[in-house]
Design an enzyme around this catalytic site. Structure first.
Site, PDB file in Angstrom:
ATOM      1  N   ARG A   1      -5.114  33.860  53.103  1.00 58.23           N
ATOM      2  CA  ARG A   1      -5.620  35.230  53.006  1.00 58.23           C
ATOM      3  C   ARG A   1      -4.491  36.229  53.164  1.00 58.23           C
ATOM      4  NH1 ARG A   1      -7.884  39.852  55.289  1.00 58.23           N
ATOM      5  NH2 ARG A   1      -9.806  40.526  54.265  1.00 58.23           N
ATOM      6  N   CYS A   2      -3.585  35.969  54.101  1.00 54.02           N
ATOM      7  CA  CYS A   2      -2.439  36.864  54.294  1.00 54.02           C
ATOM      8  C   CYS A   2      -1.587  36.971  53.033  1.00 54.02           C
ATOM      9  CB  CYS A   2      -1.555  36.352  55.434  1.00 54.02           C
ATOM     10  SG  CYS A   2      -2.269  36.475  57.086  1.00 54.02           S
TER      11      CYS A   2
END
Length: 406
Positions: A395-396
């Protein structure tokens, strides 16, 4: 599929995502600059590139259009005057204490084609790149063993943080640290001058020049009415308030839920401890459940922001705003405290949902991955021996631009 920026959930089928392929900027990391450049270790670039390419290919194999920071910024600065303005803005944020060095860097970079210039800005300008800078001041003459005139941007492969696509608009974030501030400038120019990325009519919810820090790892779009945001080590209360006032006044969103999480590197952003994986399922790091404080921001009858402490349990609050009978919180590492800490360090809770019930995760977090699988979540794993050294997960490493509506 709606065109342009369109992101009204965390789990709708992902259509377009903005990445940055990790590159030579990480080779600028040395123990002397770890703390300032926000790293604990140095990724091995060759393997890190292979891992990142595998990540991008998994996304493409699942119908996602992958676009890259370098390409999209280069499109934005094709006009020569825009290119000059962009470079001057970058130099303004590069902590240069010498006018002579600034002029030398400008002359060195401005002659490059747009894509090459953007890539070099990200990689950093070394002193060996411009060997004959004219000394005009004492600052020019002072020698240093530090190899860069202009620092690299090794954190840019975490494209979640410089901005966030929320609804049909964009946040261009004021990053918490000076080290990462230039990253948002690339996104600002994309928004202003790249109409493939941000067509006419795209909204701007938060601007680069806003004074309070906010970062994208703290911004979760739960549905078309609700945004969750972390009050964290990197995102401030004032930043949240300004974002909430803009987005609630000018969009379909009706509330912003604030998660007050511990202010430490282990819990850097909300998405390192909490992500959505299905209509009624979330991953969560068990260590935040006890101390978690929740607040809700809405607009009152006069159209002004109203702040309220939430007394509901997290699961009840989420069920209410998502309009589902109940939600399930899947604990990172399960009931094994050591596994939870270990996999949290390697971003076991940092899942990227690419469709309802389908997530991309790091393969190393096998305890959490197995739990997700048993809960009916389809888990697509990617290798991460080197990417994970930057302390960020799938996600980052992704900025969703366009998703299907639920």
């Amino acid at each position: 599929m709606y065109p342009g920026i369109h992101n009204f959930s965390e789990i709708g089928k992902l259509n377009k995502v903005l990445l940055h392929r990790i590159g030579h900027e990480v080779e600028g990391l040395v123990p002397d600059n770890f703390a300032r450049l926000l790293f604990d270790d140095i990724p091995y670039l060759k393997v890190a590139e292979q891992e990142h390419d595998r990540f991008a290919q998994v996304l493409r194999d699942n119908g996602v259009e992958v676009i890259y920071y370098v390409d999209e910024t280069a499109k934005a600065i094709r006009d020569p005057e825009v290119k000059k303005a962009f470079l001057n803005d970058i130099l303004d944020e590069s902590d240069l204490n010498s006018e002579g060095i600034r002029e030398a860097i400008y002359d060195y970079l401005i002659r490059m084609p747009e894509r090459e210039m953007v890539a070099k800005i990200i990689a950093g300008v070394r002193k060996t790149d411009i060997p004959n800078v004219e000394s005009r001041t004492l600052a020019d003459l002072i020698s240093s063993s530090y190899p860069f005139y202009m620092d690299p941007m090794p954190n840019l492969y975490f494209t979640r943080d410089p901005g966030a696509c929320v609804g049909n608009g964009l946040n261009v974030h004021h990053m918490s640290t000076v080290t990462r501030r230039r990253e948002s400038l690339l996104l600002k120019y994309m928004f202003m001058y790249n109409k493939d990325f941000a067509p006419e009519g795209s909204q701007l919810w938060y601007d680069y020049d806003d004074p309070a820090s906010i970062e994208g790892g703290d911004v979760l779009v739960l549905n078309s009415e609700t945004v969750a945001i972390g009050l964290s080590q990197r995102t401030t209360a004032l930043g949240i308030e300004r974002f909430a006032e803009n987005v609630l006044h000018k969009s379909t969103f009706k509330r912003v839920i604030v998660f007050d999480i511990p202010k430490s590197r282990a819990f850097m952003h909300l998405d390192t401890v909490f992500t959505m994986v299905d209509f009624d399922k979330f991953t969560i790091h068990p260590e935040i459940e006890g101390p978690l404080q929740l607040f809700e921001i809405t607009l009152n009858a006069e159209g002004k922001a109203h702040f309220e402490s939430v007394t509901d349990e997290l699961s009840h609050l989420l069920a209410r705003v998502l309009k589902v009978p109940a939600v399930e919180l899947i604990r990172c590492g399960g009931n094994d405290a050591m596994a939870a800490q270990r996999e949290q360090w390697n971003d076991g809770s940092n899942t990227l949902c690419i469709a309802p019930g389908t997530v991309v995760t790091y393969e190393r977090n096998y305890v959490t991955n197995d739990l997700l699988d048993k809960k009916g979540i389809k888990v697509l794993t990617i290798p991460s021996s080197e990417l994970s050294r930057g302390r960020g997960g799938p996600r980052c490493m992704s900025c969703p631009v366009n998703r299907d509506d639920l």
